[in-house]
Design a protein around this motif. Structure first.
Motif, PDB file in Angstrom:
ATOM      1  N   GLU A  44      -3.542 -35.286 -39.622  1.00 27.22           N
ATOM      2  CA  GLU A  44      -2.953 -34.325 -40.554  1.00 27.22           C
ATOM      3  C   GLU A  44      -3.943 -33.209 -40.883  1.00 27.22           C
ATOM      4  OE1 GLU A  44      -0.228 -37.790 -42.728  1.00 27.22           O
ATOM      5  OE2 GLU A  44      -2.204 -37.253 -43.504  1.00 27.22           O
ATOM      6  N   ASN A  45      -5.189 -33.574 -41.105  1.00 23.68           N
ATOM      7  CA  ASN A  45      -6.239 -32.605 -41.425  1.00 23.68           C
ATOM      8  C   ASN A  45      -6.484 -31.652 -40.260  1.00 23.68           C
ATOM      9  OD1 ASN A  45      -9.763 -32.898 -42.355  1.00 23.68           O
ATOM     10  ND2 ASN A  45      -8.257 -31.444 -43.063  1.00 23.68           N
ATOM     11  N   SER A  46      -6.534 -32.182 -39.053  1.00 23.00           N
ATOM     12  CA  SER A  46      -6.831 -31.349 -37.880  1.00 23.00           C
ATOM     13  C   SER A  46      -5.691 -30.392 -37.552  1.00 23.00           C
ATOM     14  CB  SER A  46      -7.143 -32.226 -36.662  1.00 23.00           C
ATOM     15  OG  SER A  46      -6.034 -33.024 -36.289  1.00 23.00           O
ATOM     16  N   ILE A  47      -4.464 -30.849 -37.679  1.00 26.24           N
ATOM     17  CA  ILE A  47      -3.317 -29.977 -37.395  1.00 26.24           C
ATOM     18  C   ILE A  47      -3.268 -28.823 -38.393  1.00 26.24           C
ATOM     19  CG2 ILE A  47      -0.797 -29.828 -37.411  1.00 26.24           C
ATOM     20  CD1 ILE A  47      -0.728 -32.663 -36.274  1.00 26.24           C
ATOM     21  N   ALA A  48      -3.433 -29.132 -39.673  1.00 19.14           N
ATOM     22  CA  ALA A  48      -3.400 -28.081 -40.693  1.00 19.14           C
ATOM     23  C   ALA A  48      -4.527 -27.073 -40.476  1.00 19.14           C
ATOM     24  CB  ALA A  48      -3.510 -28.699 -42.085  1.00 19.14           C
ATOM     25  N   TRP A 132     -25.160 -35.106 -34.913  1.00 15.69           N
ATOM     26  CA  TRP A 132     -25.819 -33.829 -34.633  1.00 15.69           C
ATOM     27  C   TRP A 132     -25.504 -33.363 -33.212  1.00 15.69           C
ATOM     28  CZ3 TRP A 132     -30.925 -36.279 -36.746  1.00 15.69           C
ATOM     29  CH2 TRP A 132     -30.823 -36.376 -38.139  1.00 15.69           C
ATOM     30  N   LEU A 133     -25.479 -34.291 -32.272  1.00 13.01           N
ATOM     31  CA  LEU A 133     -25.102 -33.934 -30.897  1.00 13.01           C
ATOM     32  C   LEU A 133     -23.660 -33.421 -30.862  1.00 13.01           C
ATOM     33  CD1 LEU A 133     -25.679 -33.800 -27.873  1.00 13.01           C
ATOM     34  CD2 LEU A 133     -25.017 -36.225 -27.722  1.00 13.01           C
ATOM     35  N   GLY A 134     -22.786 -34.079 -31.632  1.00  9.17           N
ATOM     36  CA  GLY A 134     -21.403 -33.608 -31.711  1.00  9.17           C
ATOM     37  C   GLY A 134     -21.315 -32.179 -32.213  1.00  9.17           C
ATOM     38  N   GLU A 135     -22.168 -31.820 -33.186  1.00 14.85           N
ATOM     39  CA  GLU A 135     -22.170 -30.456 -33.711  1.00 14.85           C
ATOM     40  C   GLU A 135     -22.704 -29.452 -32.678  1.00 14.85           C
ATOM     41  OE1 GLU A 135     -21.052 -28.899 -36.890  1.00 14.85           O
ATOM     42  OE2 GLU A 135     -19.898 -30.610 -36.188  1.00 14.85           O
ATOM     43  N   VAL A 136     -23.700 -29.856 -31.905  1.00 10.38           N
ATOM     44  CA  VAL A 136     -24.186 -28.974 -30.836  1.00 10.38           C
ATOM     45  C   VAL A 136     -23.064 -28.682 -29.848  1.00 10.38           C
ATOM     46  CG1 VAL A 136     -25.767 -28.781 -28.870  1.00 10.38           C
ATOM     47  CG2 VAL A 136     -26.590 -29.732 -31.035  1.00 10.38           C
ATOM     48  N   VAL A 137     -22.350 -29.722 -29.433  1.00 11.32           N
ATOM     49  CA  VAL A 137     -21.252 -29.556 -28.476  1.00 11.32           C
ATOM     50  C   VAL A 137     -20.136 -28.711 -29.069  1.00 11.32           C
ATOM     51  CG1 VAL A 137     -19.441 -30.787 -27.210  1.00 11.32           C
ATOM     52  CG2 VAL A 137     -21.771 -31.706 -27.267  1.00 11.32           C
ATOM     53  N   TYR A 165      -8.784 -25.184 -29.865  1.00  6.44           N
ATOM     54  CA  TYR A 165     -10.086 -25.799 -29.598  1.00  6.44           C
ATOM     55  C   TYR A 165     -10.587 -26.576 -30.817  1.00  6.44           C
ATOM     56  CZ  TYR A 165     -15.046 -26.414 -28.786  1.00  6.44           C
ATOM     57  OH  TYR A 165     -16.294 -26.973 -28.659  1.00  6.44           O
ATOM     58  N   ILE A 166     -10.536 -25.961 -31.981  1.00  4.36           N
ATOM     59  CA  ILE A 166     -11.022 -26.643 -33.185  1.00  4.36           C
ATOM     60  C   ILE A 166     -10.172 -27.875 -33.489  1.00  4.36           C
ATOM     61  CG2 ILE A 166     -11.285 -26.436 -35.683  1.00  4.36           C
ATOM     62  CD1 ILE A 166     -13.523 -25.137 -34.088  1.00  4.36           C
ATOM     63  N   GLY A 167      -8.865 -27.763 -33.313  1.00  2.33           N
ATOM     64  CA  GLY A 167      -8.000 -28.921 -33.536  1.00  2.33           C
ATOM     65  C   GLY A 167      -8.343 -30.066 -32.605  1.00  2.33           C
ATOM     66  N   ALA A 168      -8.629 -29.748 -31.340  1.00  2.96           N
ATOM     67  CA  ALA A 168      -9.009 -30.781 -30.381  1.00  2.96           C
ATOM     68  C   ALA A 168     -10.395 -31.336 -30.670  1.00  2.96           C
ATOM     69  CB  ALA A 168      -8.963 -30.205 -28.964  1.00  2.96           C
ATOM     70  N   ALA A 169     -11.319 -30.444 -31.067  1.00  2.49           N
ATOM     71  CA  ALA A 169     -12.699 -30.869 -31.304  1.00  2.49           C
ATOM     72  C   ALA A 169     -12.825 -31.797 -32.507  1.00  2.49           C
ATOM     73  CB  ALA A 169     -13.609 -29.651 -31.485  1.00  2.49           C
ATOM     74  N   TRP A 171     -11.237 -34.293 -32.715  1.00  4.73           N
ATOM     75  CA  TRP A 171     -11.047 -35.612 -32.131  1.00  4.73           C
ATOM     76  C   TRP A 171     -12.068 -35.957 -31.061  1.00  4.73           C
ATOM     77  CZ3 TRP A 171      -7.623 -39.124 -33.953  1.00  4.73           C
ATOM     78  CH2 TRP A 171      -6.715 -38.651 -34.912  1.00  4.73           C
ATOM     79  N   PHE A 172     -12.560 -34.965 -30.300  1.00  3.51           N
ATOM     80  CA  PHE A 172     -13.449 -35.350 -29.203  1.00  3.51           C
ATOM     81  C   PHE A 172     -14.930 -35.231 -29.555  1.00  3.51           C
ATOM     82  CE2 PHE A 172     -12.912 -30.791 -27.851  1.00  3.51           C
ATOM     83  CZ  PHE A 172     -14.247 -30.437 -27.728  1.00  3.51           C
ATOM     84  N   THR A 173     -15.268 -34.782 -30.772  1.00  2.00           N
ATOM     85  CA  THR A 173     -16.662 -34.784 -31.202  1.00  2.00           C
ATOM     86  C   THR A 173     -16.852 -35.826 -32.308  1.00  2.00           C
ATOM     87  OG1 THR A 173     -16.365 -33.060 -32.893  1.00  2.00           O
ATOM     88  CG2 THR A 173     -16.920 -32.345 -30.659  1.00  2.00           C
ATOM     89  N   SER A 174     -18.017 -36.454 -32.303  1.00  2.00           N
ATOM     90  CA  SER A 174     -18.295 -37.504 -33.284  1.00  2.00           C
ATOM     91  C   SER A 174     -18.384 -36.966 -34.708  1.00  2.00           C
ATOM     92  CB  SER A 174     -19.612 -38.193 -32.918  1.00  2.00           C
ATOM     93  OG  SER A 174     -20.673 -37.249 -32.833  1.00  2.00           O
TER      94      SER A 174
END
Length: 248
Positions: A44-48, A132-137, A165-169, A171-174
């Motif tokens: 819900e947070n990512s879609i909004a 932190w690695l997730g934020e770099v990616v 991209y942000i909506g997907a990220a 989910w795919f970044t830690s």
């Protein structure tokens, strides 16, 4: 159209404020509606957030470029400094200040909309090499996307592409893709689902700055200049025409 600096700063302030209000507000609403399902809350947070980001870029882009992000502003200045096409150095500091103040204001606005204390420092610890690695990616990917679209003449699709991209990220970044120093600071002022403890902010911001360097490096390797991209595209078009002529 050449808006005066105060109009551009106002656009950056308002756009960043509304972006953080969307992130924090949707997190609060998701917690209310789905108290026992963290995965559903994140969805819900990512879609909004993704939808709001696309709409805000469309709204404020013609005024300020809709950066809403210090690393985007810094990259815009760096990449355009020689050609004089990017953000002027004299305006960069103003953009960053407007974005940070807007982010803090957006968190306060979201808190007030949901009858929470206006400003309450988060207790949500987010720290560790994996985050932190997730934020770099997340940050490197965002910058590469934004400026690849610009350099290849496809900036018109940026609102949809960046939102996607942000909506997907999420989910795919830690780290769930903060990818923005101003937003990171703003989210420290809400002790809710989207918050981040002040002690965790420096690590995230440092990782985002590393992502800035990585993203710009990748961009310069893949898209050295607008002119080079145009030459490559023209070459591809000639090869396609040649192939069609041979099969005709």
């Amino acid at each position: 159209m050449n808006p005066t600096l105060w109009r551009r700063l106002l656009a950056e302030f308002a756009g960043t404020a509304l972006l953080v209000a969307a992130v924090v507000g949707s997190g609060i609403m998701a917690t209310t509606l789905s108290p026992n399902d963290v995965g559903l809350r994140l969805l819900e947070n990512s879609i909004a957030t993704a939808l709001a980001l696309g709409a805000l870029i469309l709204t404020f882009g013609p005024v300020s470029g809709a950066h809403f992000n210090p690393v985007v502003s810094a990259a815009d200045w760096f990449l355009g400094r020689r050609a004089g096409t990017g953000l002027p150095a004299r305006d960069l500091g103003g953009y960053v200040v407007a974005q940070v103040l807007g982010a803090i204001g957006g968190a306060i606005l979201a808190n007030l909309m949901f009858r929470l204390p206006a400003a309450e420092l988060s207790t949500r610890q987010r720290t560790g090499g994996d985050l932190w690695l997730g934020e770099v990616v997340a940050t490197a990917g965002l910058l590469l996307l934004v400026f690849a679209l610009t350099r290849s003449g496809r900036a018109a699709i940026a609102p949809a592409a960046v939102g996607a991209y942000i909506g997907a990220a999420y989910w795919f970044t830690s780290s769930t893709s903060f990818a923005n120093p101003a937003v990171t600071i703003g989210r420290a002022f809400t002790d809710t689902f989207a918050g981040i403890a002040p002690a965790s902010v420096p690590g995230f911001v440092l990782a985002q700055l590393v992502g800035l360097a990585v993203g710009v490096g990748l961009l310069l390797a893949l898209y050295p200049s607008v002119r080079d991209v145009a030459v490559a595209q023209n070459g591809d078009e000639r090869m396609s025409d040649l192939g069609r002529n041979r099969t005709a």
